[in-house]
Scaffold this motif. Sequence first.
Motif, PDB file in Angstrom:
ATOM      1  N   GLY A  57       0.817  -1.212   0.000  1.00 49.57           N
ATOM      2  CA  GLY A  57       0.000   0.000   0.000  1.00 49.57           C
ATOM      3  C   GLY A  57       0.844   1.252   0.000  1.00 49.57           C
ATOM      4  N   PRO A  58       0.208   2.411  -0.125  1.00 49.23           N
ATOM      5  CA  PRO A  58       0.948   3.673  -0.126  1.00 49.23           C
ATOM      6  C   PRO A  58       1.541   3.973   1.241  1.00 49.23           C
ATOM      7  CG  PRO A  58      -1.400   4.099  -0.061  1.00 49.23           C
ATOM      8  CD  PRO A  58      -1.248   2.619  -0.271  1.00 49.23           C
ATOM      9  N   ARG A  59       2.545   4.814   1.260  1.00 59.88           N
ATOM     10  CA  ARG A  59       3.127   5.274   2.510  1.00 59.88           C
ATOM     11  C   ARG A  59       2.392   6.531   2.952  1.00 59.88           C
ATOM     12  NH1 ARG A  59       8.184   3.011   3.468  1.00 59.88           N
ATOM     13  NH2 ARG A  59       9.059   4.884   4.391  1.00 59.88           N
ATOM     14  N   VAL A  60       2.409   6.799   4.246  1.00 59.85           N
ATOM     15  CA  VAL A  60       1.616   7.888   4.821  1.00 59.85           C
ATOM     16  C   VAL A  60       2.529   8.965   5.394  1.00 59.85           C
ATOM     17  CG1 VAL A  60      -0.105   8.527   6.550  1.00 59.85           C
ATOM     18  CG2 VAL A  60      -0.285   6.323   5.362  1.00 59.85           C
ATOM     19  N   LEU A  61       2.268  10.193   4.994  1.00 58.82           N
ATOM     20  CA  LEU A  61       2.927  11.366   5.563  1.00 58.82           C
ATOM     21  C   LEU A  61       1.864  12.169   6.303  1.00 58.82           C
ATOM     22  CD1 LEU A  61       5.331  13.362   5.842  1.00 58.82           C
ATOM     23  CD2 LEU A  61       4.555  14.390   3.688  1.00 58.82           C
ATOM     24  N   VAL A  62       2.048  12.352   7.596  1.00 58.24           N
ATOM     25  CA  VAL A  62       1.070  13.057   8.421  1.00 58.24           C
ATOM     26  C   VAL A  62       1.395  14.545   8.462  1.00 58.24           C
ATOM     27  CG1 VAL A  62       0.188  13.345  10.771  1.00 58.24           C
ATOM     28  CG2 VAL A  62       0.528  11.048   9.832  1.00 58.24           C
ATOM     29  N   LEU A  63       0.384  15.354   8.243  1.00 59.76           N
ATOM     30  CA  LEU A  63       0.485  16.795   8.422  1.00 59.76           C
ATOM     31  C   LEU A  63      -0.385  17.164   9.613  1.00 59.76           C
ATOM     32  CD1 LEU A  63       0.252  18.505   4.901  1.00 59.76           C
ATOM     33  CD2 LEU A  63       2.219  18.379   6.415  1.00 59.76           C
ATOM     34  N   THR A  64       0.199  17.767  10.621  1.00 58.49           N
ATOM     35  CA  THR A  64      -0.566  18.028  11.831  1.00 58.49           C
ATOM     36  C   THR A  64      -0.272  19.409  12.396  1.00 58.49           C
ATOM     37  OG1 THR A  64      -0.885  17.311  14.131  1.00 58.49           O
ATOM     38  CG2 THR A  64       1.256  16.902  13.160  1.00 58.49           C
ATOM     39  N   THR A  65      -1.289  19.999  13.027  1.00 62.23           N
ATOM     40  CA  THR A  65      -1.076  21.191  13.847  1.00 62.23           C
ATOM     41  C   THR A  65      -0.718  20.670  15.228  1.00 62.23           C
ATOM     42  OG1 THR A  65      -3.439  21.225  14.327  1.00 62.23           O
ATOM     43  CG2 THR A  65      -2.669  22.659  12.568  1.00 62.23           C
ATOM     44  N   PHE A  66       0.565  20.382  15.436  1.00 63.68           N
ATOM     45  CA  PHE A  66       0.979  19.561  16.576  1.00 63.68           C
ATOM     46  C   PHE A  66       0.643  20.180  17.916  1.00 63.68           C
ATOM     47  CE2 PHE A  66       3.013  16.058  18.415  1.00 63.68           C
ATOM     48  CZ  PHE A  66       3.641  16.513  19.547  1.00 63.68           C
ATOM     49  N   LEU A  85       4.572  19.696  10.442  1.00 58.69           N
ATOM     50  CA  LEU A  85       3.562  20.658  10.866  1.00 58.69           C
ATOM     51  C   LEU A  85       2.895  21.272   9.640  1.00 58.69           C
ATOM     52  CD1 LEU A  85       5.445  22.531  13.728  1.00 58.69           C
ATOM     53  CD2 LEU A  85       3.711  20.733  13.935  1.00 58.69           C
ATOM     54  N   LYS A  86       1.632  21.630   9.793  1.00 61.80           N
ATOM     55  CA  LYS A  86       0.889  22.175   8.663  1.00 61.80           C
ATOM     56  C   LYS A  86       1.442  23.524   8.195  1.00 61.80           C
ATOM     57  CE  LYS A  86      -3.522  19.869   9.320  1.00 61.80           C
ATOM     58  NZ  LYS A  86      -4.970  20.012   9.605  1.00 61.80           N
ATOM     59  N   ASN A  87       2.189  24.194   9.047  1.00 59.96           N
ATOM     60  CA  ASN A  87       2.770  25.466   8.627  1.00 59.96           C
ATOM     61  C   ASN A  87       4.152  25.306   8.001  1.00 59.96           C
ATOM     62  OD1 ASN A  87       4.307  24.861  10.845  1.00 59.96           O
ATOM     63  ND2 ASN A  87       3.838  26.730  11.990  1.00 59.96           N
ATOM     64  N   ALA A  88       4.520  24.065   7.669  1.00 62.37           N
ATOM     65  CA  ALA A  88       5.807  23.839   7.000  1.00 62.37           C
ATOM     66  C   ALA A  88       5.811  24.555   5.664  1.00 62.37           C
ATOM     67  CB  ALA A  88       6.033  22.345   6.795  1.00 62.37           C
ATOM     68  N   PRO A  89       6.931  25.154   5.256  1.00 60.62           N
ATOM     69  CA  PRO A  89       7.010  25.818   3.954  1.00 60.62           C
ATOM     70  C   PRO A  89       6.709  24.845   2.830  1.00 60.62           C
ATOM     71  CG  PRO A  89       8.927  26.336   5.313  1.00 60.62           C
ATOM     72  CD  PRO A  89       8.190  25.228   6.007  1.00 60.62           C
ATOM     73  N   PRO A  90       6.152  25.330   1.716  1.00 56.82           N
ATOM     74  CA  PRO A  90       5.823  24.441   0.593  1.00 56.82           C
ATOM     75  C   PRO A  90       6.996  23.578   0.146  1.00 56.82           C
ATOM     76  CG  PRO A  90       4.840  26.592   0.246  1.00 56.82           C
ATOM     77  CD  PRO A  90       5.706  26.718   1.465  1.00 56.82           C
ATOM     78  N   ALA A 105      12.045   7.925   5.342  1.00 60.08           N
ATOM     79  CA  ALA A 105      11.150   8.471   6.350  1.00 60.08           C
ATOM     80  C   ALA A 105      11.515   9.907   6.676  1.00 60.08           C
ATOM     81  CB  ALA A 105      11.196   7.615   7.614  1.00 60.08           C
ATOM     82  N   VAL A 106      10.530  10.661   7.125  1.00 56.55           N
ATOM     83  CA  VAL A 106      10.728  12.069   7.448  1.00 56.55           C
ATOM     84  C   VAL A 106      10.367  12.300   8.907  1.00 56.55           C
ATOM     85  CG1 VAL A 106       9.989  14.435   6.993  1.00 56.55           C
ATOM     86  CG2 VAL A 106      10.195  12.812   5.100  1.00 56.55           C
ATOM     87  N   VAL A 107      11.331  12.782   9.672  1.00 53.05           N
ATOM     88  CA  VAL A 107      11.076  13.179  11.047  1.00 53.05           C
ATOM     89  C   VAL A 107      11.583  14.602  11.195  1.00 53.05           C
ATOM     90  CG1 VAL A 107      11.414  12.656  13.477  1.00 53.05           C
ATOM     91  CG2 VAL A 107      11.415  10.801  11.810  1.00 53.05           C
ATOM     92  N   ALA A 108      10.694  15.564  11.132  1.00 51.66           N
ATOM     93  CA  ALA A 108      11.105  16.967  11.204  1.00 51.66           C
ATOM     94  C   ALA A 108      11.733  17.245  12.565  1.00 51.66           C
ATOM     95  CB  ALA A 108       9.907  17.883  10.991  1.00 51.66           C
ATOM     96  N   PRO A 109      12.972  17.731  12.598  1.00 48.09           N
ATOM     97  CA  PRO A 109      13.663  17.924  13.870  1.00 48.09           C
ATOM     98  C   PRO A 109      12.888  18.751  14.877  1.00 48.09           C
ATOM     99  CG  PRO A 109      15.206  18.156  12.055  1.00 48.09           C
ATOM    100  CD  PRO A 109      13.838  18.050  11.443  1.00 48.09           C
ATOM    101  N   ARG A 110      12.294  19.872  14.439  1.00 43.03           N
ATOM    102  CA  ARG A 110      11.616  20.722  15.415  1.00 43.03           C
ATOM    103  C   ARG A 110      10.362  20.050  15.963  1.00 43.03           C
ATOM    104  NH1 ARG A 110      10.709  23.148  10.501  1.00 43.03           N
ATOM    105  NH2 ARG A 110       8.540  23.454   9.850  1.00 43.03           N
ATOM    106  N   VAL A 111       9.733  19.188  15.153  1.00 47.12           N
ATOM    107  CA  VAL A 111       8.565  18.467  15.633  1.00 47.12           C
ATOM    108  C   VAL A 111       8.993  17.379  16.597  1.00 47.12           C
ATOM    109  CG1 VAL A 111       6.521  17.173  14.952  1.00 47.12           C
ATOM    110  CG2 VAL A 111       7.391  18.960  13.470  1.00 47.12           C
TER     111      VAL A 111
END
Length: 211
Positions: A57-66, A85-90, A105-111
């Motif tokens: 199946g497809p992989r999932v990238l979560v966008l959240t207002t953490f 985060l949903k306010n991440a730059p385009p 995989a993506v783990v945004a450091p600030r998140v």
Amino acid sequence: MILSAQTDMEVVGEAGDGAEALRLLRSVAADVVVMDIRMPIMDGVAATAEIAARDGGPRVLVLTTFDTDEDAFAALRAGASGFLLKNAPPGELLAAIRVVAAGEAVVAPRVTRRLLDRFADRFVLPDPAAAPSRRPGAGGAAGLELLTDREHQVLLAVAEGLSNAEIGERLGVAEATVKTHVGRILTKLGLRDRVQLVVLAYESGLVRPER
């Protein structure tokens, strides 16, 4: 609009909730699902778990207002390949989609650091002085005792949200060497990607932010 404007991306469907997304995925082929968390009928955590359970199946990238979405961590446990985060730059969002589509995989450091702050009372880094013959976490989560000292250092750095380049700079080794260490850690622990490494570090009590 942002995604459709990319020459290497195509939006094949949109859904208003997790249940609708699952129904849609039965009829359209997708590489990546960009998933919200708080939705009616079926939330993003439940939908992510069902998607992750499907072979191929497809992989999932979560966008959240953490700041208000405490379920982001649950989404990672459910099988998401990353979150932003949903306010991440385009540009950051586009890069994350490409990374996830490529199987990484993506783990945004600030998140990640916000996660550490949020769960500080649950995740405690053991005192090495209390057990000098064992690495922190040895005998905790299955497989941690198999890690070398260097691999343990890399695991903790990944849990902090550092990139391979940042870890290499910290440890004084090449980025390629760090990538090799991460690969060996994943193999030893039987994990899929660095997101699961972060989850393991939280749940096994390896990490706590400095106060």
